[in-house]
Motif scaffolding. Sequence first.
Motif, PDB file in Angstrom:
ATOM      1  N   CYS A   1       0.869  -1.176   0.000  1.00  0.00           N
ATOM      2  CA  CYS A   1       0.000   0.000   0.000  1.00  0.00           C
ATOM      3  C   CYS A   1       0.913   1.235   0.000  1.00  0.00           C
ATOM      4  O   CYS A   1       1.818   1.331   0.827  1.00  0.00           O
TER       5      CYS A   1
ATOM      6  N   CYS B   1       0.218   3.523   3.543  1.00  0.00           N
ATOM      7  CA  CYS B   1       0.676   3.172   4.893  1.00  0.00           C
ATOM      8  C   CYS B   1       1.813   2.149   4.880  1.00  0.00           C
ATOM      9  O   CYS B   1       2.406   1.868   5.919  1.00  0.00           O
TER      10      CYS B   1
ATOM     11  N   HIS C   1      -7.474  -3.745   0.700  1.00  0.00           N
ATOM     12  CA  HIS C   1      -6.926  -3.000   1.842  1.00  0.00           C
ATOM     13  C   HIS C   1      -7.046  -1.492   1.596  1.00  0.00           C
ATOM     14  O   HIS C   1      -7.452  -0.743   2.485  1.00  0.00           O
TER      15      HIS C   1
ATOM     16  N   HIS D   1      -8.432   2.852   3.704  1.00  0.00           N
ATOM     17  CA  HIS D   1      -8.241   4.262   3.336  1.00  0.00           C
ATOM     18  C   HIS D   1      -9.427   4.853   2.585  1.00  0.00           C
ATOM     19  O   HIS D   1      -9.372   6.012   2.156  1.00  0.00           O
TER      20      HIS D   1
HETATM   21 ZN   LIG Z   1      -2.594   1.160   3.607  1.00  0.00          ZN
END
Ligand SMILES: [Zn+2]
Length: 184
Positions: free
Chosen positions: A37, A40, A66, A71
């Motif tokens: 990702c 993060c 995810h 998010h």
């Molecule tokens: Zn993330």
Amino acid sequence: MNTKTMENDIYKDFKDLSVDELINGYVNNPKTGEFSCIFCGETFENGIIYPNAEKLFTAEKAVSEHVKEEHGGSFNVLINLDKQICGLSEIQKSILTHLYERDDNKTICEAMNISAATVRTHKFNLQKAKREAKILLALIQTAEEDPLLSNTKPREKTSSNEEEQKSMFEVNSLHPFFTQYRFK
Ligand SMILES: [Zn+2]
């Protein structure tokens, strides 16, 4: 000694992210096959099956889910970035959000309390900014092309303490997202 630190540096340059990677919200590491990702840094290993709400996901599907679940999707993160980073005014952000929601002009006029002509002007200006951004990207990419990359000579390593300290200052401290990227 320092060379090793530099090689293992977890921080990457934000400018190296492609537009598609920003849209997807994740990157694929071709060396390890991992999907991470970009917001993060959470990483999903290729070859592992990830269970999600009674379904089984591949690493790529899992990182994609995810980004949505953690998010609220990539659009949500990007549109909420500080003006200092994204350069967009509140009005531009509102217009973009309405476009994302597939709202028609009438709905946008009513929601933003502006005339149809103003909505058209904002849309026109966004298209103009997109055109300019593309030209700028093409120019910068061409200008920054490293002649050493097409040469067999290895690139000179810059790994002095000073360089390392400079890198630390370039680490993004402006926003909770993109924590593993340097903004230059
Ligand atoms: Zn993330």
